[in-house]
Design a protein around this motif. Structure first.
Motif, PDB file in Angstrom:
ATOM      1  N   VAL A  75       0.823  -1.204   0.000  1.00 51.28           N
ATOM      2  CA  VAL A  75       0.000   0.000   0.000  1.00 51.28           C
ATOM      3  C   VAL A  75       0.861   1.259   0.000  1.00 51.28           C
ATOM      4  CG1 VAL A  75      -1.702   1.270   1.374  1.00 51.28           C
ATOM      5  CG2 VAL A  75      -1.833  -1.221   1.226  1.00 51.28           C
ATOM      6  N   ARG A  76       0.446   2.223  -0.830  1.00 49.82           N
ATOM      7  CA  ARG A  76       1.101   3.540  -0.848  1.00 49.82           C
ATOM      8  C   ARG A  76       0.019   4.595  -0.936  1.00 49.82           C
ATOM      9  NH1 ARG A  76       3.357   7.254  -4.870  1.00 49.82           N
ATOM     10  NH2 ARG A  76       2.416   5.946  -6.494  1.00 49.82           N
ATOM     11  N   THR A  77      -0.054   5.476   0.055  1.00 46.33           N
ATOM     12  CA  THR A  77      -1.012   6.575   0.034  1.00 46.33           C
ATOM     13  C   THR A  77      -0.476   7.653  -0.899  1.00 46.33           C
ATOM     14  OG1 THR A  77      -1.769   6.092   2.260  1.00 46.33           O
ATOM     15  CG2 THR A  77      -2.220   8.307   1.428  1.00 46.33           C
ATOM     16  N   ILE A  78      -1.283   8.033  -1.863  1.00 51.41           N
ATOM     17  CA  ILE A  78      -0.892   9.032  -2.855  1.00 51.41           C
ATOM     18  C   ILE A  78      -1.293  10.432  -2.413  1.00 51.41           C
ATOM     19  CG2 ILE A  78      -1.276   9.789  -5.237  1.00 51.41           C
ATOM     20  CD1 ILE A  78      -1.774   6.776  -5.863  1.00 51.41           C
ATOM     21  N   ALA A  79      -2.506  10.557  -1.887  1.00 52.17           N
ATOM     22  CA  ALA A  79      -3.009  11.844  -1.407  1.00 52.17           C
ATOM     23  C   ALA A  79      -4.021  11.575  -0.313  1.00 52.17           C
ATOM     24  CB  ALA A  79      -3.657  12.625  -2.556  1.00 52.17           C
ATOM     25  N   HIS A  80      -4.168  12.559   0.580  1.00 49.62           N
ATOM     26  CA  HIS A  80      -5.070  12.369   1.712  1.00 49.62           C
ATOM     27  C   HIS A  80      -5.662  13.701   2.137  1.00 49.62           C
ATOM     28  CE1 HIS A  80      -6.690  10.816   5.439  1.00 49.62           C
ATOM     29  NE2 HIS A  80      -6.118  11.816   6.055  1.00 49.62           N
ATOM     30  N   THR A  81      -6.958  13.688   2.425  1.00 50.99           N
ATOM     31  CA  THR A  81      -7.629  14.816   3.063  1.00 50.99           C
ATOM     32  C   THR A  81      -8.386  14.245   4.260  1.00 50.99           C
ATOM     33  OG1 THR A  81      -9.727  14.633   1.863  1.00 50.99           O
ATOM     34  CG2 THR A  81      -7.962  15.903   0.796  1.00 50.99           C
ATOM     35  N   SER A  82      -9.096  15.098   4.978  1.00 54.31           N
ATOM     36  CA  SER A  82      -9.840  14.606   6.135  1.00 54.31           C
ATOM     37  C   SER A  82     -11.005  13.713   5.731  1.00 54.31           C
ATOM     38  CB  SER A  82     -10.343  15.781   6.968  1.00 54.31           C
ATOM     39  OG  SER A  82     -11.232  16.563   6.187  1.00 54.31           O
ATOM     40  N   HIS A  83     -11.475  13.819   4.487  1.00 55.88           N
ATOM     41  CA  HIS A  83     -12.657  13.058   4.064  1.00 55.88           C
ATOM     42  C   HIS A  83     -12.370  12.034   2.966  1.00 55.88           C
ATOM     43  CE1 HIS A  83     -12.369  16.201   1.032  1.00 55.88           C
ATOM     44  NE2 HIS A  83     -13.035  15.383   0.239  1.00 55.88           N
ATOM     45  N   SER A  84     -11.149  12.041   2.398  1.00 53.73           N
ATOM     46  CA  SER A  84     -10.867  11.175   1.264  1.00 53.73           C
ATOM     47  C   SER A  84      -9.382  10.839   1.218  1.00 53.73           C
ATOM     48  CB  SER A  84     -11.284  11.894  -0.022  1.00 53.73           C
ATOM     49  OG  SER A  84     -11.283  11.020  -1.113  1.00 53.73           O
ATOM     50  N   SER A  85      -9.084   9.646   0.750  1.00 49.46           N
ATOM     51  CA  SER A  85      -7.696   9.214   0.629  1.00 49.46           C
ATOM     52  C   SER A  85      -7.557   8.399  -0.653  1.00 49.46           C
ATOM     53  CB  SER A  85      -7.316   8.364   1.849  1.00 49.46           C
ATOM     54  OG  SER A  85      -5.936   8.089   1.866  1.00 49.46           O
ATOM     55  N   TRP A  86      -6.503   8.661  -1.416  1.00 53.36           N
ATOM     56  CA  TRP A  86      -6.229   7.919  -2.647  1.00 53.36           C
ATOM     57  C   TRP A  86      -5.042   7.012  -2.384  1.00 53.36           C
ATOM     58  CZ3 TRP A  86      -8.006  12.708  -2.147  1.00 53.36           C
ATOM     59  CH2 TRP A  86      -9.144  13.065  -2.877  1.00 53.36           C
ATOM     60  N   VAL A  87      -5.252   5.733  -2.631  1.00 53.82           N
ATOM     61  CA  VAL A  87      -4.271   4.728  -2.238  1.00 53.82           C
ATOM     62  C   VAL A  87      -3.966   3.813  -3.416  1.00 53.82           C
ATOM     63  CG1 VAL A  87      -3.811   2.836  -0.621  1.00 53.82           C
ATOM     64  CG2 VAL A  87      -5.179   4.796   0.126  1.00 53.82           C
ATOM     65  N   GLU A  88      -2.690   3.632  -3.696  1.00 53.41           N
ATOM     66  CA  GLU A  88      -2.251   2.665  -4.701  1.00 53.41           C
ATOM     67  C   GLU A  88      -2.003   1.342  -3.982  1.00 53.41           C
ATOM     68  OE1 GLU A  88       1.213   2.169  -8.028  1.00 53.41           O
ATOM     69  OE2 GLU A  88       1.765   3.018  -6.092  1.00 53.41           O
ATOM     70  N   VAL A  89      -2.551   0.270  -4.526  1.00 62.28           N
ATOM     71  CA  VAL A  89      -2.376  -1.050  -3.922  1.00 62.28           C
ATOM     72  C   VAL A  89      -1.901  -2.026  -4.996  1.00 62.28           C
ATOM     73  CG1 VAL A  89      -3.492  -2.983  -2.733  1.00 62.28           C
ATOM     74  CG2 VAL A  89      -4.169  -0.628  -2.202  1.00 62.28           C
ATOM     75  N   ILE A  90      -0.812  -2.709  -4.696  1.00 63.78           N
ATOM     76  CA  ILE A  90      -0.364  -3.813  -5.534  1.00 63.78           C
ATOM     77  C   ILE A  90      -0.667  -5.084  -4.749  1.00 63.78           C
ATOM     78  CG2 ILE A  90       1.574  -4.976  -6.649  1.00 63.78           C
ATOM     79  CD1 ILE A  90       2.851  -2.172  -6.975  1.00 63.78           C
ATOM     80  N   TRP A  91      -1.545  -5.900  -5.317  1.00 61.27           N
ATOM     81  CA  TRP A  91      -1.941  -7.155  -4.682  1.00 61.27           C
ATOM     82  C   TRP A  91      -0.987  -8.262  -5.115  1.00 61.27           C
ATOM     83  CZ3 TRP A  91      -5.335  -7.277  -0.861  1.00 61.27           C
ATOM     84  CH2 TRP A  91      -6.273  -6.256  -0.754  1.00 61.27           C
ATOM     85  N   ALA A  92      -0.458  -8.981  -4.142  1.00 57.65           N
ATOM     86  CA  ALA A  92       0.396 -10.140  -4.427  1.00 57.65           C
ATOM     87  C   ALA A  92      -0.356 -11.384  -3.979  1.00 57.65           C
ATOM     88  CB  ALA A  92       1.723 -10.034  -3.687  1.00 57.65           C
ATOM     89  N   TYR A  93      -0.372 -12.377  -4.849  1.00 55.25           N
ATOM     90  CA  TYR A  93      -1.030 -13.640  -4.561  1.00 55.25           C
ATOM     91  C   TYR A  93       0.038 -14.719  -4.488  1.00 55.25           C
ATOM     92  CZ  TYR A  93      -5.030 -10.880  -6.032  1.00 55.25           C
ATOM     93  OH  TYR A  93      -5.970  -9.884  -6.152  1.00 55.25           O
ATOM     94  N   ASP A  94       0.104 -15.371  -3.321  1.00 57.05           N
ATOM     95  CA  ASP A  94       1.127 -16.392  -3.065  1.00 57.05           C
ATOM     96  C   ASP A  94       2.519 -15.880  -3.418  1.00 57.05           C
ATOM     97  OD1 ASP A  94      -0.735 -18.169  -2.045  1.00 57.05           O
ATOM     98  OD2 ASP A  94      -1.111 -19.100  -3.994  1.00 57.05           O
ATOM     99  N   GLY A  95       2.784 -14.625  -3.023  1.00 58.60           N
ATOM    100  CA  GLY A  95       4.108 -14.043  -3.171  1.00 58.60           C
ATOM    101  C   GLY A  95       4.404 -13.392  -4.514  1.00 58.60           C
ATOM    102  N   THR A  96       3.478 -13.444  -5.445  1.00 53.97           N
ATOM    103  CA  THR A  96       3.711 -12.882  -6.774  1.00 53.97           C
ATOM    104  C   THR A  96       2.818 -11.660  -6.996  1.00 53.97           C
ATOM    105  OG1 THR A  96       4.231 -15.078  -7.632  1.00 53.97           O
ATOM    106  CG2 THR A  96       3.672 -13.379  -9.253  1.00 53.97           C
ATOM    107  N   PRO A  97       3.416 -10.480  -7.265  1.00 55.61           N
ATOM    108  CA  PRO A  97       2.591  -9.311  -7.577  1.00 55.61           C
ATOM    109  C   PRO A  97       1.705  -9.616  -8.780  1.00 55.61           C
ATOM    110  CG  PRO A  97       4.861  -8.665  -7.192  1.00 55.61           C
ATOM    111  CD  PRO A  97       4.843 -10.172  -7.262  1.00 55.61           C
ATOM    112  N   ALA A  98       0.414  -9.331  -8.656  1.00 55.95           N
ATOM    113  CA  ALA A  98      -0.526  -9.758  -9.691  1.00 55.95           C
ATOM    114  C   ALA A  98      -1.466  -8.665 -10.178  1.00 55.95           C
ATOM    115  CB  ALA A  98      -1.360 -10.929  -9.175  1.00 55.95           C
ATOM    116  N   GLU A  99      -1.885  -7.758  -9.306  1.00 55.29           N
ATOM    117  CA  GLU A  99      -2.868  -6.749  -9.691  1.00 55.29           C
ATOM    118  C   GLU A  99      -2.487  -5.425  -9.043  1.00 55.29           C
ATOM    119  OE1 GLU A  99      -6.900  -9.435 -10.122  1.00 55.29           O
ATOM    120  OE2 GLU A  99      -6.423  -8.633  -8.145  1.00 55.29           O
ATOM    121  N   ARG A 100      -2.769  -4.333  -9.768  1.00 51.61           N
ATOM    122  CA  ARG A 100      -2.467  -2.995  -9.253  1.00 51.61           C
ATOM    123  C   ARG A 100      -3.705  -2.126  -9.436  1.00 51.61           C
ATOM    124  NH1 ARG A 100       1.056   1.217 -12.289  1.00 51.61           N
ATOM    125  NH2 ARG A 100       1.245   2.845 -10.744  1.00 51.61           N
TER     126      ARG A 100
END
Length: 126
Positions: A75-100
């Protein structure tokens, strides 16, 4: 969880999501999404007007994840306000990055929820 001020709090949110994925708990995943929400697939936007839509989507997609024994979110937070947050997530399945994805989380009465989900499927995205 009251705020997502940094990557540690966002990490906790997506660790909860990952645990629900491993448990194949569609209801728990659906509870992490706001209503309404927007899923921006390439060439198709899906407006979510009922949490049952999200629950049904995940119930129908669990077959593709049935052999997974480990789901992790980087997880990496890209931007944040008091009401909203934009987060980049790279999902790894069984140790392998698979989805972003980029998620927009919004603050609602029940806490933080996913309001917008945008898959990033560029060739070099993972």
């Amino acid at each position: 969880m009251n705020t997502i001020d940094n990557e540690i709090d966002a990490q906790e949110f997506f660790d909860t999501y990952a645990a629900a994925m491993l448990a194949r708990d569609a209801k728990a995943i659906a509870n992490l999404y706001a209503v309404p929400a927007l899923i921006e697939f390439p060439g198709q936007a899906v407006a979510v007007s009922d949490s049952a839509q999200t629950e049904q989507f995940f119930e129908s997609s669990f077959a593709q994840y049935e052999t997974l024994t480990d789901v992790r979110a980087s997880v990496r937070t890209i931007a944040h306000t008091s009401h909203s947050s934009w987060v980049e997530v790279i999902w790894a399945y069984d140790g392998t990055p698979a989805e972003r994805y980029i998620y927009q989380l919004i603050q609602v009465a029940e806490g933080w929820k996913i309001a917008v989900l945008t898959p990033l499927i560029e060739e070099d995205s993972i």
